[in-house]
Design a protein around this motif. Sequence first.
Motif, PDB file in Angstrom:
ATOM      1  N   PRO A  68       1.252  -1.383  -0.269  1.00 34.44           N
ATOM      2  CA  PRO A  68      -0.214   0.305   0.410  1.00 34.44           C
ATOM      3  C   PRO A  68       0.805   1.551  -0.153  1.00 34.44           C
ATOM      4  O   PRO A  68       0.034   2.250  -0.260  1.00 34.44           O
ATOM      5  CB  PRO A  68      -0.655  -0.075   1.220  1.00 34.44           C
ATOM      6  CG  PRO A  68      -0.063  -0.749   2.522  1.00 34.44           C
ATOM      7  CD  PRO A  68       0.241  -1.663   1.252  1.00 34.44           C
ATOM      8  N   ILE A  69       1.708   1.674   0.870  1.00 33.77           N
ATOM      9  CA  ILE A  69       2.749   2.482   0.544  1.00 33.77           C
ATOM     10  C   ILE A  69       3.327   3.166  -1.118  1.00 33.77           C
ATOM     11  O   ILE A  69       3.622   4.147  -1.587  1.00 33.77           O
ATOM     12  CB  ILE A  69       4.262   1.966   1.594  1.00 33.77           C
ATOM     13  CG1 ILE A  69       3.472   2.036   3.100  1.00 33.77           C
ATOM     14  CG2 ILE A  69       4.909   3.957   1.138  1.00 33.77           C
ATOM     15  CD1 ILE A  69       4.597   1.867   4.107  1.00 33.77           C
ATOM     16  N   ALA A  70       3.398   1.712  -1.724  1.00 32.76           N
ATOM     17  CA  ALA A  70       4.410   1.931  -3.460  1.00 32.76           C
ATOM     18  C   ALA A  70       3.088   2.313  -3.462  1.00 32.76           C
ATOM     19  O   ALA A  70       3.245   2.901  -5.132  1.00 32.76           O
ATOM     20  CB  ALA A  70       4.610   0.550  -3.353  1.00 32.76           C
ATOM     21  N   GLN A  71       2.235   1.978  -3.867  1.00 31.94           N
ATOM     22  CA  GLN A  71       1.027   2.114  -4.390  1.00 31.94           C
ATOM     23  C   GLN A  71       0.448   3.785  -4.094  1.00 31.94           C
ATOM     24  O   GLN A  71       0.186   4.599  -4.910  1.00 31.94           O
ATOM     25  CB  GLN A  71      -0.222   1.544  -3.914  1.00 31.94           C
ATOM     26  CG  GLN A  71      -1.571   1.790  -5.369  1.00 31.94           C
ATOM     27  CD  GLN A  71      -3.116   1.030  -4.471  1.00 31.94           C
ATOM     28  OE1 GLN A  71      -2.739  -0.291  -3.231  1.00 31.94           O
ATOM     29  NE2 GLN A  71      -4.167   1.139  -4.918  1.00 31.94           N
ATOM     30  N   ALA A  72       0.145   4.133  -2.648  1.00 31.46           N
ATOM     31  CA  ALA A  72       0.104   5.455  -2.230  1.00 31.46           C
ATOM     32  C   ALA A  72       1.435   6.375  -2.956  1.00 31.46           C
ATOM     33  O   ALA A  72       1.222   8.087  -3.499  1.00 31.46           O
ATOM     34  CB  ALA A  72       0.149   5.484  -0.812  1.00 31.46           C
ATOM     35  N   HIS A  73       2.738   6.534  -3.224  1.00 30.74           N
ATOM     36  CA  HIS A  73       3.301   6.685  -3.113  1.00 30.74           C
ATOM     37  C   HIS A  73       3.780   7.103  -5.089  1.00 30.74           C
ATOM     38  O   HIS A  73       4.471   7.857  -5.876  1.00 30.74           O
ATOM     39  CB  HIS A  73       5.041   6.653  -2.900  1.00 30.74           C
ATOM     40  CG  HIS A  73       5.397   7.073  -1.567  1.00 30.74           C
ATOM     41  ND1 HIS A  73       4.423   8.780  -1.693  1.00 30.74           N
ATOM     42  CD2 HIS A  73       5.758   6.840  -0.044  1.00 30.74           C
ATOM     43  CE1 HIS A  73       4.913   8.382   0.523  1.00 30.74           C
ATOM     44  NE2 HIS A  73       5.499   7.726   0.817  1.00 30.74           N
TER      45      HIS A  73
END
Length: 208
Positions: A68-73
């Motif tokens: 989810p962090i990769a998706q958010a960034h």
Amino acid sequence: MDKRVCRTCNADTSTDDVLAEVGPRLRRLRKDRQVTLAALSEATGISVSTLSRLESGLRKPSLELLLPIAQAHQVPLDELVGAPPVGDPRVRAKPIKRHGRTLFPLTRQPGGLQAYKVVEPPRTAEPDPRTHEGYEWLYVLSGRLRLVLGRHDVVLSPGEAAEFDTRVPHWFGPAGEGPVEFLSLFGPQGERMHVRARPAREDTADGT
């Protein structure tokens, strides 16, 4: 200790060293984008305290947190991990046909954790739960995936994940009339990813 060889720099890079750099890299990325921990928490659903511990190295990185962090960034997962170059990184394994499914191997090393992209066409099949040694993690890319696990009957939508001990009777396949694509990570017992699925309502337990 498990080590990977960086062929271009001719030095051993331990897995622990790679993971130790993830936290500082996450902090730099967030700061460069001028995103607060609170804003990132809202975008990912991960608590502020967990994000803070992850950046400071007090929480071990996991696929559950990094996806989810990769998706958010909006960055590739590899950018967060900072995996060292090892020559041509492309996986060219041939697709495998098994029980109507097409499996695309995403890992090349024998043993240990194995990853596959699975494409399954729509089909009519009654659940036939089986058991075997190991632990499995599923992440739905598109379509809807029905998972029967012991007494549970759940339907996963895109972006949802599930993990389970494969010694528990289980079966999974397309839910509804369309195909389903998902990622499957399978490894020896104990290699858990700690991701939970959202159960379907009891009145839709048939997966439709």
